[in-house]
Motif scaffolding. Structure first.
Motif, short mmCIF file in Angstrom:
data_model
loop_
_atom_site.label_atom_id
_atom_site.label_comp_id
_atom_site.label_asym_id
_atom_site.label_seq_id
_atom_site.Cartn_x
_atom_site.Cartn_y
_atom_site.Cartn_z
N PRO A 118 -13.08 -52.11 -39.41
CA PRO A 118 -14.52 -51.84 -39.54
C PRO A 118 -15.11 -50.99 -38.42
O PRO A 118 -16.18 -50.41 -38.58
CB PRO A 118 -15.13 -53.24 -39.54
CG PRO A 118 -14.12 -54.13 -38.92
CD PRO A 118 -12.79 -53.55 -39.27
N SER A 119 -14.42 -50.88 -37.29
CA SER A 119 -14.97 -50.12 -36.15
C SER A 119 -14.55 -48.66 -36.16
O SER A 119 -14.90 -47.92 -35.23
CB SER A 119 -14.54 -50.77 -34.83
OG SER A 119 -15.01 -52.09 -34.71
N LEU A 120 -13.82 -48.21 -37.17
CA LEU A 120 -13.32 -46.84 -37.16
C LEU A 120 -14.44 -45.82 -37.02
O LEU A 120 -14.32 -44.84 -36.28
CB LEU A 120 -12.51 -46.56 -38.43
CG LEU A 120 -11.92 -45.15 -38.53
CD1 LEU A 120 -10.91 -44.90 -37.42
CD2 LEU A 120 -11.26 -44.94 -39.90
N ALA A 121 -15.54 -46.03 -37.71
CA ALA A 121 -16.64 -45.06 -37.67
C ALA A 121 -17.27 -44.96 -36.28
O ALA A 121 -17.94 -43.96 -35.98
CB ALA A 121 -17.70 -45.43 -38.70
N LEU A 122 -17.05 -45.96 -35.43
CA LEU A 122 -17.62 -45.95 -34.08
C LEU A 122 -16.72 -45.26 -33.07
O LEU A 122 -17.14 -44.98 -31.94
CB LEU A 122 -17.88 -47.39 -33.61
CG LEU A 122 -18.81 -48.23 -34.49
CD1 LEU A 122 -18.89 -49.66 -33.95
CD2 LEU A 122 -20.19 -47.61 -34.58
N LEU A 123 -15.48 -44.98 -33.46
CA LEU A 123 -14.52 -44.39 -32.53
C LEU A 123 -14.77 -42.88 -32.45
O LEU A 123 -14.77 -42.19 -33.47
CB LEU A 123 -13.09 -44.65 -33.01
CG LEU A 123 -11.96 -44.36 -32.03
CD1 LEU A 123 -12.02 -45.30 -30.84
CD2 LEU A 123 -10.61 -44.48 -32.73
N PRO A 124 -15.03 -42.34 -31.24
CA PRO A 124 -15.28 -40.90 -31.12
C PRO A 124 -14.17 -40.07 -31.76
O PRO A 124 -12.99 -40.43 -31.71
CB PRO A 124 -15.34 -40.69 -29.61
CG PRO A 124 -15.80 -42.00 -29.06
CD PRO A 124 -15.15 -43.03 -29.95
N ALA A 125 -14.57 -38.94 -32.33
CA ALA A 125 -13.64 -38.13 -33.13
C ALA A 125 -12.47 -37.61 -32.32
O ALA A 125 -11.38 -37.40 -32.87
CB ALA A 125 -14.39 -36.96 -33.76
N LYS A 126 -12.64 -37.39 -31.02
CA LYS A 126 -11.57 -36.81 -30.22
C LYS A 126 -10.58 -37.84 -29.68
O LYS A 126 -9.62 -37.48 -29.00
CB LYS A 126 -12.16 -35.99 -29.06
CG LYS A 126 -12.84 -34.70 -29.52
CD LYS A 126 -13.27 -33.87 -28.34
CE LYS A 126 -13.91 -32.56 -28.80
NZ LYS A 126 -12.92 -31.66 -29.42
N ILE A 127 -10.82 -39.12 -29.95
CA ILE A 127 -9.88 -40.14 -29.51
C ILE A 127 -8.82 -40.33 -30.58
O ILE A 127 -9.14 -40.55 -31.76
CB ILE A 127 -10.61 -41.47 -29.22
CG1 ILE A 127 -11.43 -41.34 -27.93
CG2 ILE A 127 -9.60 -42.61 -29.09
CD1 ILE A 127 -12.14 -42.61 -27.52
N GLY A 128 -7.56 -40.22 -30.17
CA GLY A 128 -6.47 -40.35 -31.13
C GLY A 128 -5.39 -41.29 -30.62
O GLY A 128 -5.35 -41.68 -29.45
N PHE A 129 -4.49 -41.64 -31.54
CA PHE A 129 -3.36 -42.51 -31.26
C PHE A 129 -2.09 -41.66 -31.20
O PHE A 129 -1.97 -40.67 -31.92
CB PHE A 129 -3.23 -43.56 -32.36
CG PHE A 129 -4.45 -44.42 -32.54
CD1 PHE A 129 -4.53 -45.68 -31.97
CD2 PHE A 129 -5.54 -43.96 -33.30
CE1 PHE A 129 -5.66 -46.48 -32.14
CE2 PHE A 129 -6.67 -44.75 -33.46
CZ PHE A 129 -6.73 -46.01 -32.88
N ALA A 130 -1.15 -42.03 -30.35
CA ALA A 130 0.08 -41.26 -30.19
C ALA A 130 1.27 -42.20 -30.26
O ALA A 130 1.32 -43.21 -29.54
CB ALA A 130 0.07 -40.52 -28.87
#
Length: 228
Positions: A118-130
């Motif tokens: 549910p928190s995906l929309a709150l995560l800034p667009a430039k933050i990613g997983f590696a």
């Protein structure tokens, strides 16, 4: 058509204005794509843009020099060919191009978890997983429990971070990355005609797929070293 402001991440459907026209971005699933698809992208870039293509450090291809009219035609053909993906969940996950099935399995599990988070929309667009030995805000080892990655993302959201703490990525020299033939792209740039030629040469030398890398290089899985 909406246009992304400068400094924002463009997508396939939402290009960004640049000095040489509109720039649009294609994101193959986990940075992997077939050689036919690679050749089709080169053809689209040549016919609808100015022929210049950039490979990004996040596993995407940027097509440059489009106009509003040619962008609409580009998107229509890309969608029809199955090349256009604007999945915000999958595109947040960067997978080590040298990683095998354990890395891909972890990526798929993470995407499934993110889709219901549910928190995906709150995560800034430039933050990613590696996943694996690639640079990212939230790193995971292949086979790791993806719940830990979600907890790390929650912590970034809670403190209002726009980026995570990105660890330096080891340099890789194009040529043979692992045992996989690769072609270096100076400054990440390649012309459409050259990309189409590489796709044909790689196919003729037994490659099964291409992989985009963060090291300004293209990998050709299964190709004979004579490709180089």
């Amino acid at each position: 058509m909406s246009v992304a402001p400068r400094g924002w991440c463009p997508t396939t459907l939402k290009p960004m204005e640049t000095g040489d026209g509109l720039l649009t971005r294609l994101r193959p699933g986990f940075g992997r794509l077939g050689l036919d698809a690679l050749g089709r992208i080169a053809d689209l870039a040549r016919r609808h843009g100015n022929g210049a293509i950039d490979a990004t450090r996040r596993g995407a291809l940027q097509i440059r020099g489009l106009t509003p009219e040619s962008h609409r035609a580009f998107v229509g053909e890309a969608l029809a060919a199955g090349l256009a993906r604007d999945d915000d969940v999958e595109h947040r996950v960067l997978v080590d191009p040298l990683g095998g099935e354990p890395a891909l399995a972890t990526a798929r599990a993470l995407v499934a978890a993110l889709a219901g988070w549910p928190s995906l929309a709150l995560l800034p667009a430039k933050i990613g997983f590696a996943i694996g030995e690639v640079e990212g805000d939230i790193p995971l080892a292949p086979g790791a429990d993806v719940a830990g990655a979600l907890h790390a993302a929650e912590a970034l959201i809670a403190r209002g971070a726009r980026r995570g703490v990105v660890a330096p990525m080891a340099a890789r020299r194009p040529g043979l990355l692992g045992q996989t033939p690769s072609i270096g792209l100076p400054f990440g740039r390649i012309e459409a005609g050259t990309l189409a030629l590489l796709a044909r040469l790689a196919a003729a030398r037994g490659a099964s797929e291409a992989r985009l890398t963060p090291w300004r290089a293209l990998l050709f899985v299964g190709a004979a070293p004579a490709l180089l």
